[in-house]
Write an enzyme that holds these catalytic residues in place. Structure first.
Site, PDB file in Angstrom:
ATOM      1  N   CYS A 145     -54.790 -10.172 -13.078  1.00  0.00           N
ATOM      2  CA  CYS A 145     -53.548 -10.371 -12.084  1.00  0.00           C
ATOM      3  C   CYS A 145     -54.101 -10.256 -10.485  1.00  0.00           C
ATOM      4  CB  CYS A 145     -52.562  -9.023 -12.270  1.00  0.00           C
ATOM      5  SG  CYS A 145     -51.204  -8.861 -11.301  1.00  0.00           S
ATOM      6  N   HIS A 185     -43.295  -9.014 -14.057  1.00  0.00           N
ATOM      7  CA  HIS A 185     -43.567  -8.523 -12.465  1.00  0.00           C
ATOM      8  C   HIS A 185     -41.972  -8.414 -11.909  1.00  0.00           C
ATOM      9  CE1 HIS A 185     -47.461  -8.333 -11.179  1.00  0.00           C
ATOM     10  NE2 HIS A 185     -47.917  -9.501 -11.688  1.00  0.00           N
ATOM     11  N   GLN A 205     -44.883 -10.229  -5.661  1.00  0.00           N
ATOM     12  CA  GLN A 205     -46.313 -10.116  -5.384  1.00  0.00           C
ATOM     13  C   GLN A 205     -46.618 -10.396  -3.843  1.00  0.00           C
ATOM     14  OE1 GLN A 205     -47.707 -12.197  -9.142  1.00  0.00           O
ATOM     15  NE2 GLN A 205     -49.296 -10.915  -8.858  1.00  0.00           N
ATOM     16  N   HIS A 213     -46.004 -12.572 -18.321  1.00  0.00           N
ATOM     17  CA  HIS A 213     -46.973 -11.617 -17.176  1.00  0.00           C
ATOM     18  C   HIS A 213     -45.828 -11.787 -16.039  1.00  0.00           C
ATOM     19  CE1 HIS A 213     -50.537 -10.557 -15.224  1.00  0.00           C
ATOM     20  NE2 HIS A 213     -49.819 -10.936 -14.204  1.00  0.00           N
ATOM     21  N   GLU A 214     -45.611 -12.990 -15.681  1.00  0.00           N
ATOM     22  CA  GLU A 214     -44.626 -13.071 -14.372  1.00  0.00           C
ATOM     23  C   GLU A 214     -43.432 -12.308 -14.406  1.00  0.00           C
ATOM     24  OE1 GLU A 214     -46.674 -13.539 -11.623  1.00  0.00           O
ATOM     25  OE2 GLU A 214     -48.181 -14.334 -12.937  1.00  0.00           O
TER      26      GLU A 214
END
Length: 172
Positions: free
Chosen positions: A94, A140, A51, A136-137
């Protein structure tokens, strides 16, 4: 510590699969500190290295409640090694998809094997918000966004909105 710019949808780097980390050293620990600073500044509860444009398998999380002492967690090369059949639904957001939230169903509990900030192997058993945040991470790191877990129609609307915003200079 340095606050890094957060990559926003539709940037294609968000779909990139992150590479494993070979060595934990002071540069990597500095990156972890920068990621935590960036996450707290955003503000958010989780941030994957991708990110901030770094396709390496590291993420940071802090799900402590506002007003409580911070509890920063660093996960290097995290891997889900077990997940429950039981499911839970959380409204997710997010930092790379600002101001958009949707309910996502995921396993209620996960066990994650990773390295900590010092390169020591750890196993984390998580439930509740921490379990959701870890999933969630880790998504990614695999080029998956939380909007991939919602209906195709809603996902396409979100992508269209952010693509249009990117073309018009970031105005949503």
């Amino acid at each position: 510590m340095t606050i890094k710019p957060i990559i926003i949808l539709p940037d294609p780097i968000l779909r990139q699969v992150s590479a494993p980390i070979e060595r934990v050293d002071t540069d990597l620990q500095k990156l972890a500190d920068d990621m935590l600073e960036t996450m707290y500044d955003a503000p958010g509860i989780g941030l994957a290295a991708i990110q901030i444009g770094i396709p390496r398998r590291m993420l940071v999380i802090d799900v402590s409640r506002e007003g409580d002492p911070r509890e920063p967690l660093v996960f290097i090369n995290p891997e889900i090694i077990a997940s429950s059949d039981e499911r839970s639904v959380y409204e997710e957001g997010c930092l790379s998809i600002p101001d958009y939230y949707a309910e996502v169903e995921r396993p209620a509990k996960v066990t994650v094997k990773s390295l900590d900030r010092d390169g020591k192997e750890i196993v984390t058993e998580a439930d509740g918000l921490l379990a959701t945040c870890l999933q969630h991470e880790i998504d990614h790191l695999n080029g998956v966004l939380f909007i991939d877990h919602i209906s195709r129609l809603k996902r396409e609307m979100v992508i269209k909105k952010f693509t249009k915003a990117a073309k018009s200079g970031g105005k949503l």
